[in-house]
Scaffold this active site. Structure first.
Site, PDB file in Angstrom:
ATOM      1  N   LYS A  12      16.799  49.547  42.125  1.00  0.00           N
ATOM      2  CA  LYS A  12      15.783  48.657  42.695  1.00  0.00           C
ATOM      3  C   LYS A  12      15.004  49.406  43.753  1.00  0.00           C
ATOM      4  O   LYS A  12      15.455  50.409  44.331  1.00  0.00           O
ATOM      5  CB  LYS A  12      16.408  47.396  43.288  1.00  0.00           C
ATOM      6  CG  LYS A  12      17.469  47.637  44.385  1.00  0.00           C
ATOM      7  CD  LYS A  12      16.921  47.871  45.772  1.00  0.00           C
ATOM      8  CE  LYS A  12      18.020  48.017  46.823  1.00  0.00           C
ATOM      9  NZ  LYS A  12      17.529  48.534  48.114  1.00  0.00           N
ATOM     10  N   SER A 107      25.705  49.195  43.894  1.00  0.00           N
ATOM     11  CA  SER A 107      25.730  47.736  43.749  1.00  0.00           C
ATOM     12  C   SER A 107      25.359  47.315  42.340  1.00  0.00           C
ATOM     13  O   SER A 107      25.926  46.372  41.782  1.00  0.00           O
ATOM     14  CB  SER A 107      24.763  47.098  44.757  1.00  0.00           C
ATOM     15  OG  SER A 107      25.190  47.309  46.084  1.00  0.00           O
ATOM     16  N   ASP A 140      23.977  43.669  48.191  1.00  0.00           N
ATOM     17  CA  ASP A 140      22.968  43.728  47.130  1.00  0.00           C
ATOM     18  C   ASP A 140      23.504  43.299  45.768  1.00  0.00           C
ATOM     19  O   ASP A 140      22.724  43.092  44.831  1.00  0.00           O
ATOM     20  CB  ASP A 140      22.405  45.150  46.999  1.00  0.00           C
ATOM     21  CG  ASP A 140      21.551  45.566  48.183  1.00  0.00           C
ATOM     22  OD1 ASP A 140      21.188  44.695  48.994  1.00  0.00           O
ATOM     23  OD2 ASP A 140      21.261  46.772  48.306  1.00  0.00           O
TER      24      ASP A 140
END
Length: 289
Positions: A12, A107, A140
């Site tokens: 991300k 994560s 996250d």
């Protein structure tokens, strides 16, 4: 079912990241938009009947060796503990997302393991329960479990999917990861960190989502690691508007489709990639089939 193969775990980017406060327990309160991109790890899960959790690194040459007890194995054990499951798993990981980059690689791996093992072990846990388990592994993880670009707040547990059309479905980013990483605890504990940014407004963000706000962690990242400044300068010299993602040290900038970066100015030991956006976590479709 004996195995699940080729499960993606995407990275991300934080399009912006504001620190709005700090709880009494020390956790920082954030506001951010998390954007999924196609720089991703790949995970293979094999059922073990002895209840043991094992992990194999399939791409050890891609970066530093993984620790014996990483977020994948911790996620598997947490799921076992929460459900009393007697099955085990052998986890094979193709690790491509760099560590200490602020891209959420660990994560994301944990979330993909939770989603995959929930299916492999035939547990049938609802997403809300997986999120509770995921939050114990990292702030996250719930975002990656939801699997959609989102407005994220609180300590990372408040996740609001962005309305369709708010983000461009085919936006590209040049992402550069310097050789040196940044340890997240050092960023959040630094006395220079700004912790009182005013609350953001989503309708203001929507006007120009790729040039909104800032990353409050970037100032500290620049103080701690000179390579962050170097990476930002490289992108600026290519006519781009860069910022750091997460707690760094990776930096990124929106770029046009077809953009060709000048790789000659990027140190050969650094990682760089032109990434595309994802509108949904690709593992969702795989697990629905």
């Amino acid at each position: 079912m004996k195995e699940l193969r080729n499960l993606p775990a995407p990275a991300k980017l934080n399009l912006f990241l504001h620190i709005t406060g700090r709880r009494a327990d020390g956790y920082h309160l954030i506001e951010s938009v998390f954007q999924l991109i196609d720089w991703q790890d790949t995970i293979h899960l094999e059922l073990r009947e002895d209840g043991q959790i094992s992990r194999e690194d399939l791409l050890p040459s891609a970066g530093a060796s993984l620790p014996p007890d990483d977020l994948c194995t911790r996620a598997a054990r947490a799921l076992q503990s929460a459900t009393g499951c007697q099955w085990g798993a052998h986890i094979q990981l193709e690790k491509r997302i760099p560590a200490q980059a602020g891209m959420g690689g660990g994560s994301s791996d944990a979330a993909t393991c939770l989603l995959g093992l929930n299916r492999l072990w035939n547990l049938g846990l609802p997403l809300a329960r997986l999120e509770q388990i995921g939050l114990t592994l990292g702030a996250d993880v719930p975002f990656f479990l939801r699997g959609r670009n989102a407005w994220v707040s609180g300590i990372g547990e408040k996740i609001e999917p962005l309305p369709d059309g708010m983000l461009h479905p085919d936006q590209h980013f040049l992402v550069i990861k310097p050789e040196n990483g940044l340890p997240t605890p050092a960023i959040f504990s630094h006395p220079a960190l700004k912790r009182d940014t005013a609350h953001a407004i989503i309708l203001v963000f929507a006007v120009n989502p790729y040039d909104f706000g800032c990353n409050d962690l970037q100032t500290v990242g620049e103080l701690i690691e000179p390579q962050v400044n170097q990476a930002l300068a490289i992108l600026e010299k290519q006519g781009l508007k860069p910022r750091m993602t997460g707690s760094g040290s990776a930096v990124f900038a929106p770029c046009p489709v077809g953009f060709q970066p000048d790789t000659s100015v990027i140190p050969p030991s650094w990682q760089q990639r032109v990434c595309k956006t994802l509108s949904i976590h690709p593992v969702m479709k795989l697990l629905e089939d």
